[in-house]
Design an enzyme around this catalytic site. Sequence first.
Site, PDB file in Angstrom:
ATOM      1  N   ALA A  40       0.839  -1.204   0.000  1.00 33.83           N
ATOM      2  CA  ALA A  40       0.000   0.000   0.000  1.00 33.83           C
ATOM      3  C   ALA A  40       0.871   1.250   0.000  1.00 33.83           C
ATOM      4  CB  ALA A  40      -0.887  -0.005   1.240  1.00 33.83           C
ATOM      5  N   GLY A 182      11.751   4.931  26.642  1.00 32.32           N
ATOM      6  CA  GLY A 182      11.709   6.182  25.875  1.00 32.32           C
ATOM      7  C   GLY A 182      10.365   6.875  26.023  1.00 32.32           C
ATOM      8  N   LEU A 188       4.855   7.862  24.524  1.00 39.21           N
ATOM      9  CA  LEU A 188       3.742   8.478  25.251  1.00 39.21           C
ATOM     10  C   LEU A 188       2.404   8.174  24.577  1.00 39.21           C
ATOM     11  CD1 LEU A 188       5.442  11.876  26.175  1.00 39.21           C
ATOM     12  CD2 LEU A 188       4.839  10.019  27.759  1.00 39.21           C
ATOM     13  N   LEU A 320       8.861  14.094  10.893  1.00 41.75           N
ATOM     14  CA  LEU A 320       7.421  14.336  10.971  1.00 41.75           C
ATOM     15  C   LEU A 320       6.815  14.261   9.577  1.00 41.75           C
ATOM     16  CD1 LEU A 320       7.471  17.379  13.421  1.00 41.75           C
ATOM     17  CD2 LEU A 320       6.752  15.038  13.951  1.00 41.75           C
ATOM     18  N   ALA A 321       5.591  13.775   9.523  1.00 44.32           N
ATOM     19  CA  ALA A 321       4.938  13.591   8.232  1.00 44.32           C
ATOM     20  C   ALA A 321       4.749  14.921   7.502  1.00 44.32           C
ATOM     21  CB  ALA A 321       3.592  12.907   8.444  1.00 44.32           C
ATOM     22  N   HIS A 445     -16.442  32.705  21.416  1.00 39.63           N
ATOM     23  CA  HIS A 445     -16.635  32.319  22.815  1.00 39.63           C
ATOM     24  C   HIS A 445     -17.823  31.374  22.904  1.00 39.63           C
ATOM     25  CE1 HIS A 445     -16.842  32.553  27.156  1.00 39.63           C
ATOM     26  NE2 HIS A 445     -18.145  32.742  27.036  1.00 39.63           N
TER      27      HIS A 445
HETATM   28  P1  FAD Z   1       8.010   6.940   5.198  1.00 34.62           P
HETATM   29  O1  FAD Z   1       6.668   7.370   5.565  1.00 34.62           O
HETATM   30  O2  FAD Z   1       8.785   6.105   6.085  1.00 34.62           O
HETATM   31  O3  FAD Z   1       7.911   6.338   3.734  1.00 34.62           O
HETATM   32  C1  FAD Z   1       8.997   5.763   3.092  1.00 34.62           C
HETATM   33  C2  FAD Z   1       8.485   4.689   2.143  1.00 34.62           C
HETATM   34  O4  FAD Z   1       9.566   4.258   1.338  1.00 34.62           O
HETATM   35  C3  FAD Z   1       7.949   3.455   2.847  1.00 34.62           C
HETATM   36  O5  FAD Z   1       6.670   3.158   2.395  1.00 34.62           O
HETATM   37  C4  FAD Z   1       8.934   2.349   2.445  1.00 34.62           C
HETATM   38  O6  FAD Z   1       8.319   1.085   2.265  1.00 34.62           O
HETATM   39  C5  FAD Z   1       9.462   2.875   1.135  1.00 34.62           C
HETATM   40  N1  FAD Z   1      10.799   2.397   0.762  1.00 34.62           N
HETATM   41  C6  FAD Z   1      11.926   2.390   1.516  1.00 34.62           C
HETATM   42  N2  FAD Z   1      12.982   1.966   0.815  1.00 34.62           N
HETATM   43  C7  FAD Z   1      12.516   1.669  -0.428  1.00 34.62           C
HETATM   44  C8  FAD Z   1      13.119   1.196  -1.594  1.00 34.62           C
HETATM   45  N3  FAD Z   1      14.442   0.989  -1.681  1.00 34.62           N
HETATM   46  N4  FAD Z   1      12.337   0.975  -2.681  1.00 34.62           N
HETATM   47  C9  FAD Z   1      11.012   1.221  -2.644  1.00 34.62           C
HETATM   48  N5  FAD Z   1      10.387   1.702  -1.558  1.00 34.62           N
HETATM   49  C10 FAD Z   1      11.132   1.937  -0.467  1.00 34.62           C
HETATM   50  N6  FAD Z   1       4.561  12.006  12.224  1.00 34.62           N
HETATM   51  C11 FAD Z   1       3.686  13.045  12.355  1.00 34.62           C
HETATM   52  O7  FAD Z   1       3.912  14.102  11.772  1.00 34.62           O
HETATM   53  N7  FAD Z   1       2.551  12.919  13.110  1.00 34.62           N
HETATM   54  C12 FAD Z   1       2.260  11.781  13.768  1.00 34.62           C
HETATM   55  O8  FAD Z   1       1.231  11.697  14.440  1.00 34.62           O
HETATM   56  C13 FAD Z   1       3.162  10.692  13.657  1.00 34.62           C
HETATM   57  N8  FAD Z   1       2.896   9.527  14.300  1.00 34.62           N
HETATM   58  C14 FAD Z   1       3.763   8.483  14.153  1.00 34.62           C
HETATM   59  C15 FAD Z   1       3.480   7.310  14.840  1.00 34.62           C
HETATM   60  C16 FAD Z   1       4.329   6.225  14.725  1.00 34.62           C
HETATM   61  C17 FAD Z   1       4.017   4.949  15.480  1.00 34.62           C
HETATM   62  C18 FAD Z   1       5.476   6.320  13.887  1.00 34.62           C
HETATM   63  C19 FAD Z   1       6.378   5.143  13.726  1.00 34.62           C
HETATM   64  C20 FAD Z   1       5.761   7.495  13.209  1.00 34.62           C
HETATM   65  C21 FAD Z   1       4.913   8.589  13.341  1.00 34.62           C
HETATM   66  N9  FAD Z   1       5.176   9.793  12.705  1.00 34.62           N
HETATM   67  C22 FAD Z   1       4.312  10.852  12.859  1.00 34.62           C
HETATM   68  C23 FAD Z   1       6.362   9.980  11.861  1.00 34.62           C
HETATM   69  C24 FAD Z   1       5.973   9.856  10.367  1.00 34.62           C
HETATM   70  O9  FAD Z   1       5.384   8.598  10.149  1.00 34.62           O
HETATM   71  C25 FAD Z   1       7.215  10.024   9.501  1.00 34.62           C
HETATM   72  O10 FAD Z   1       7.869  11.225   9.828  1.00 34.62           O
HETATM   73  C26 FAD Z   1       6.824  10.054   8.021  1.00 34.62           C
HETATM   74  O11 FAD Z   1       6.140   8.889   7.653  1.00 34.62           O
HETATM   75  C27 FAD Z   1       8.069  10.243   7.148  1.00 34.62           C
HETATM   76  O12 FAD Z   1       7.694  10.264   5.812  1.00 34.62           O
HETATM   77  P2  FAD Z   1       8.685   9.794   4.650  1.00 34.62           P
HETATM   78  O13 FAD Z   1       7.904   9.960   3.387  1.00 34.62           O
HETATM   79  O14 FAD Z   1       9.971  10.465   4.789  1.00 34.62           O
HETATM   80  O15 FAD Z   1       8.967   8.255   4.931  1.00 34.62           O
HETATM   81  P1  NAI Z   2      11.736  10.406  20.234  1.00 33.41           P
HETATM   82  O1  NAI Z   2      13.043  10.884  19.780  1.00 33.41           O
HETATM   83  O2  NAI Z   2      10.546  11.292  20.151  1.00 33.41           O
HETATM   84  O3  NAI Z   2      11.829   9.934  21.753  1.00 33.41           O
HETATM   85  C1  NAI Z   2      12.728   8.951  22.162  1.00 33.41           C
HETATM   86  C2  NAI Z   2      12.942   9.067  23.646  1.00 33.41           C
HETATM   87  O4  NAI Z   2      13.696   7.952  24.042  1.00 33.41           O
HETATM   88  C3  NAI Z   2      13.729  10.319  24.052  1.00 33.41           C
HETATM   89  O5  NAI Z   2      13.067  10.964  25.106  1.00 33.41           O
HETATM   90  C4  NAI Z   2      15.080   9.758  24.476  1.00 33.41           C
HETATM   91  O6  NAI Z   2      15.689  10.490  25.512  1.00 33.41           O
HETATM   92  C5  NAI Z   2      14.689   8.366  24.960  1.00 33.41           C
HETATM   93  N1  NAI Z   2      15.773   7.395  24.905  1.00 33.41           N
HETATM   94  C6  NAI Z   2      16.691   7.226  23.917  1.00 33.41           C
HETATM   95  N2  NAI Z   2      17.508   6.189  24.216  1.00 33.41           N
HETATM   96  C7  NAI Z   2      17.078   5.690  25.405  1.00 33.41           C
HETATM   97  C8  NAI Z   2      17.483   4.616  26.229  1.00 33.41           C
HETATM   98  N3  NAI Z   2      18.494   3.821  25.881  1.00 33.41           N
HETATM   99  N4  NAI Z   2      16.822   4.410  27.382  1.00 33.41           N
HETATM  100  C9  NAI Z   2      15.768   5.208  27.736  1.00 33.41           C
HETATM  101  N5  NAI Z   2      15.334   6.226  26.991  1.00 33.41           N
HETATM  102  C10 NAI Z   2      15.963   6.459  25.840  1.00 33.41           C
HETATM  103  O7  NAI Z   2      11.499   9.051  19.414  1.00 33.41           O
HETATM  104  P2  NAI Z   2      10.227   8.155  19.243  1.00 33.41           P
HETATM  105  O8  NAI Z   2       9.216   8.426  20.296  1.00 33.41           O
HETATM  106  O9  NAI Z   2      10.740   6.773  19.075  1.00 33.41           O
HETATM  107  O10 NAI Z   2       9.667   8.669  17.858  1.00 33.41           O
HETATM  108  C11 NAI Z   2      10.463   8.585  16.673  1.00 33.41           C
HETATM  109  C12 NAI Z   2      10.105   9.648  15.705  1.00 33.41           C
HETATM  110  O11 NAI Z   2       8.785   9.495  15.231  1.00 33.41           O
HETATM  111  C13 NAI Z   2      10.211  11.020  16.328  1.00 33.41           C
HETATM  112  O12 NAI Z   2      11.182  11.740  15.629  1.00 33.41           O
HETATM  113  C14 NAI Z   2       8.879  11.635  16.183  1.00 33.41           C
HETATM  114  O13 NAI Z   2       8.984  12.922  15.632  1.00 33.41           O
HETATM  115  C15 NAI Z   2       8.126  10.731  15.232  1.00 33.41           C
HETATM  116  N6  NAI Z   2       6.773  10.579  15.766  1.00 33.41           N
HETATM  117  C16 NAI Z   2       5.968  11.652  15.782  1.00 33.41           C
HETATM  118  C17 NAI Z   2       4.735  11.574  16.351  1.00 33.41           C
HETATM  119  C18 NAI Z   2       3.898  12.760  16.367  1.00 33.41           C
HETATM  120  O14 NAI Z   2       4.203  13.714  15.671  1.00 33.41           O
HETATM  121  N7  NAI Z   2       2.828  12.770  17.116  1.00 33.41           N
HETATM  122  C19 NAI Z   2       4.229  10.340  16.931  1.00 33.41           C
HETATM  123  C20 NAI Z   2       5.185   9.279  16.887  1.00 33.41           C
HETATM  124  C21 NAI Z   2       6.395   9.422  16.308  1.00 33.41           C
END
Ligand code: FAD
Ligand code: NAI
Length: 467
Positions: A40, A182, A188, A320-321, A445
């Site tokens: 997808a 973390g 969180l 971030l997305a 408001h």
């Molecule tokens: P990705 O979304 O990682 O897309 C990369 C794509 O490239 C993937 O589909 C992968 O399969 C494909 N790919 C990789 N290598 C190859 C290859 N060689 N050939 C073909 N395809 C390939 N960010 C937010 O802003 N808000 C949030 O609420 C948020 N929540 C998150 C929750 C979780 C649990 C996680 C893990 C991340 C979250 N993020 C959030 C972070 C966000 O998902 C990423 O920052 C974002 O998806 C990055 O976009 P990207 O296009 O760079 O990469």
């Molecule tokens: P993060 O970087 O946000 O948080 C990781 C946390 O783990 C930090 O507080 C760090 O101090 C701690 N840590 C690192 N090594 C550790 C260790 N050995 N023991 C204990 N604590 C440790 O990373 P996270 O939460 O994994 O998210 C990854 C990325 O995905 C982030 O860059 C975030 O921007 C993105 N994301 C964004 C979301 C959103 O925008 N709502 C939601 C989820 C992910």
Amino acid sequence: MSQETEFDIAIIGAGPGGYVAAIRAAQLGLKTALIEKRKALGGTCLNIGCIPSKALLHMSEHFAFARNDAVSSGIEIENVSLNLDTVMKKKEKVVAQLTGGIDILTKKRGIERFDGFGELQGDNRISIKGETDEKIIQAKNIVLATGSEAISLDFLPQDERIVTSDEAIAFDTVPEKLVVIGAGAIGLELGSVWSRYGSKVTFVEFLPKIAAGFDDDVSKLLERTFKQQGMNFHTNAKVTGALESNGKLTVVAEKDGKEIQIPADKVLVAVGRRPFTEGLGLETAGVDRDDKGRVVIDQHFKTTANGIFAIGDIVAGPMLAHKAEEEGVAVAELIAGKAGHVNYDVIPNVIYTEPEASSVGLTEVQAKEKGIPVNVGKFPLTANGRALATDATHGIVKVIACSKTDKILGAQIVSKNASELISEVVTHMEYGGSAEDLARTVHAHPTLSESVKEAGLAVSKSAIHSL
Ligand code: FAD
Ligand code: NAI
């Protein structure tokens, strides 16, 4: 191998960076190829990140309300119970709807989609290995948008109970005891989900505070609120390993020179993500990476190889997305000869807990470190009428402005819907707005957004509804 086709632009990776770049490129009349190894489209964000986690947060919030809070609103529900299977099916339906929608959008835009793993071959060529075949395409411009993957801790044992967010968005039972390593965005958010569904959740965080991107007062408020919700926190604590005894798992950590042991049924490792560039052929093509494995780019997203660009999680900046999306638009525009640009000073950041936490721009500490004199306005949600009427009083709005010019430097919000409230500050900042601009803007408001206006007023000590 089939015959080579030449494109104006080929994008490897169809996450929010890649698919948005493809759509913008097609809008601008470029012959566009989009290569994705996953079935997808939508990348991490739509398939295993932003969207499924928000669906789980939404459903679990309803569950927690029904179980814990409904009664105080005069709703008496007997025997509230969880059907996790239904939860997961609904989450998957949301994901399928959204990824299907991207599929339709890209088709309607005439984007040529290639299913398979893309690898740079040099000379503007990309090989695409599908399940059954291999193709080669050529493109004048190549955009790398291959995203990121969860970091795992090598010193923890290989154990299927020790997982990343990939698995924690899809547990088939509620773990009785969940240890989260973390306390950042992923920890969180997913910690909140499983805590609401009944897990005893314990965080182990390396730093002295949770939600490290926020000022201390805001992080403390968040920690206090999450503790009231039943989650436990060990900050300043370093995980050193995990023990297995009689089938029971125990996480071992070190805090203040002492060892602590925390029993766990599941362990979520949420210690950050790293760029995913495995098998991409960066060396072949001459694309350099920095010491953190991120693809090196200039301000126009150009890598060290001619005609190859990179965006999203594989390059520097917040993972971030919306950052990836903006870069997707900008890179396509630059390739089409337009003036694509991203304002990195004004990228909002949100943690979708309850209450949510959002921020933009500089924190108070960062502003002071830069030597900028600041005025800070704070307004507590307890003084907001809408918050009182809707059980949403846990929170604060904090606006940081330059004390010389009154220009808004940043803001942090802890509130229900903080993700939506921050947009107003983002817009003001985008136009170089001042705290007074924010304060003099009329707000409906009663709304939570009045707290943002009041925090703007508080910058000049003129808040109406607090001292
Ligand atoms: P990705 O979304 O990682 O897309 C990369 C794509 O490239 C993937 O589909 C992968 O399969 C494909 N790919 C990789 N290598 C190859 C290859 N060689 N050939 C073909 N395809 C390939 N960010 C937010 O802003 N808000 C949030 O609420 C948020 N929540 C998150 C929750 C979780 C649990 C996680 C893990 C991340 C979250 N993020 C959030 C972070 C966000 O998902 C990423 O920052 C974002 O998806 C990055 O976009 P990207 O296009 O760079 O990469
Ligand atoms: P993060 O970087 O946000 O948080 C990781 C946390 O783990 C930090 O507080 C760090 O101090 C701690 N840590 C690192 N090594 C550790 C260790 N050995 N023991 C204990 N604590 C440790 O990373 P996270 O939460 O994994 O998210 C990854 C990325 O995905 C982030 O860059 C975030 O921007 C993105 N994301 C964004 C979301 C959103 O925008 N709502 C939601 C989820 C992910």
